[in-house]
Scaffold this active site. Structure first.
Site, short mmCIF file in Angstrom:
data_model
loop_
_atom_site.label_atom_id
_atom_site.label_comp_id
_atom_site.label_asym_id
_atom_site.label_seq_id
_atom_site.Cartn_x
_atom_site.Cartn_y
_atom_site.Cartn_z
N ASN A 1 1.92 -6.49 -10.20
CA ASN A 1 0.92 -6.07 -9.35
C ASN A 1 -0.45 -6.85 -9.41
OD1 ASN A 1 -0.26 -4.26 -7.00
ND2 ASN A 1 -1.42 -3.23 -8.52
N MET B 1 0.66 -1.27 -0.02
CA MET B 1 0.14 0.05 -0.06
C MET B 1 0.95 1.27 0.25
SD MET B 1 -2.92 -1.28 -0.17
CE MET B 1 -4.06 -0.01 -0.02
N ILE C 1 2.74 3.91 -2.97
CA ILE C 1 3.24 4.23 -4.17
C ILE C 1 4.87 4.39 -4.37
CG2 ILE C 1 2.90 6.11 -6.18
CD1 ILE C 1 0.01 6.92 -4.68
N HIS D 1 -4.44 -6.16 -8.61
CA HIS D 1 -5.53 -4.98 -8.29
C HIS D 1 -6.76 -5.69 -8.13
CE1 HIS D 1 -6.74 -1.05 -7.98
NE2 HIS D 1 -7.81 -1.18 -8.95
C1 GRF Z 1 -5.79 -7.46 -2.67
O1 GRF Z 1 -7.04 -7.13 -2.67
C2 GRF Z 1 -4.97 -7.04 -3.81
O2 GRF Z 1 -5.81 -6.93 -5.07
C3 GRF Z 1 -5.07 -5.72 -3.35
O3 GRF Z 1 -4.79 -5.62 -1.99
C4 GRF Z 1 -5.28 -6.88 -1.34
C5 GRF Z 1 -4.16 -7.54 -0.61
O4 GRF Z 1 -4.78 -8.61 -0.03
N1 GRF Z 1 -3.66 -4.95 -4.01
P1 GRF Z 1 -3.72 -9.59 0.83
O5 GRF Z 1 -2.88 -9.05 1.67
O6 GRF Z 1 -3.12 -10.40 -0.57
O7 GRF Z 1 -4.61 -10.62 1.51
#
Ligand code: GRF
Length: 274
Positions: free
Chosen positions: A164, A147, A149, A166
């Site tokens: 990545n 999380m 950038i 998403h």
């Molecule tokens: C996922 O939904 C992913 O798409 C997003 O962040 C979330 C991470 O979930 N980027 P986790 O930590 O892998 O359970």
């Protein structure tokens, strides 16, 4: 390889599409749905052609996380089942409490915490991250719920070597809060995308998507759960393609087995079809 991809197909692939650049390939795909379906299976199950086979030691993957790490777990599971074709050499989190760090430790993977310092420029954090990663010499970075950038310099350094995941069908809904936005827009379809990372947030070339049909009564929570199921399929899958030398980013185009994808490969949740 074959076992994992067969499992993916059995579990989820009610419909799978891929578009390839040559006209011959395109018309083949557009003319026969069942043939498209077999194309993805073939793309998955056939051994890569000789020119794409990676020789030498296993691809070294570093995974960046911030939280739960369920996608990291899917990568770990794939590696342990020898479906990834790669070694996860380290997991880095910007948050010390990230559960994903525990998952890494439990799997015997180096679990590293790199905190941002108050008042620090983004570029300084990125430089520290690059320095942390340098001795590990990763060939692929996977952002799995990271999380933060990353700045242009860092992204350039790993250009074509950073994936990545998403939680939306990009290009729809880059950024946060995707499940709520899908419900508000009353979209029929939702899902997740694995894409190469480029400088623009959540906008790099898409590789693989998992699609699901929004159901009456779905909530952001129910969508998050369903999307996660798909993420855990497509992320290890795309990483395994990269590790096998089948997936590359060439001049902004996603190349799979030496052919440019016009659209991401897509897998639908079981029971869904267009
Ligand atoms: C996922 O939904 C992913 O798409 C997003 O962040 C979330 C991470 O979930 N980027 P986790 O930590 O892998 O359970």
């Amino acid at each position: 390889m074959a076992a994992s991809l067969g499992a993916i197909h059995a579990a989820t692939a009610a419909k799978a599409t891929t578009e390839l650049r040559s006209n011959e390939d395109k018309s083949r795909i557009l003319n026969a749905h069942h043939e498209t379906r077999s194309l993805i299976i073939a793309a998955n199950l056939e051994p890569p052609v000789a020119s794409h086979v990676m020789t030498g030691p296993a691809t070294r993957i570093a995974v960046l996380i911030s939280g739960e790490g369920s996608n990291l777990q899917a990568l770990i599971d794939a590696a342990q089942a020898e479906r990834l074709g790669a070694d996860i050499v380290a997991v880095v989190s910007n948050r010390s409490a990230a559960r994903g760090l525990e998952r890494a430790r439990a799997a015997g993977i180096a679990a590293l915490h790199l905190a941002a310092v108050r008042g620090q420029e983004r570029s300084e954090y990125d430089a520290a991250l690059a320095a942390l990663l340098a001795p590990l010499d990763p060939q692929l970075l996977v952002l799995a719920g990271f999380m933060r950038i990353l700045g242009p310099r860092f992204i350039k350094q790993f250009a074509g070597r950073m994936l990545n995941i998403h939680p939306s069908l990009l290009p729809k809904y880059p950024g946060l809060d995707t499940h709520r936005r899908v419900l508000e827009a009353q979209d029929e379809w939702h899902g997740a995308t694995v894409h190469f990372v480029t400088e623009e947030l959540d906008a790099g070339p898409a590789i693989l998507q998992y699609r699901l049909r929004v159901r009456p009564g779905d909530t952001p929570e129910s969508l998050a759960r369903r999307v996660h199921v798909g993420e855990h399929i497509i992320l290890p899958h795309a990483a395994s393609w990269f590790a096998a030398g089948r997936l590359r980013l060439v001049e902004g185009s996603v190349m799979l087995d030496g052919r440019a994808l016009l659209a991401p490969v897509s897998i639908d949740e079981e029971g869904d079809s267009t």
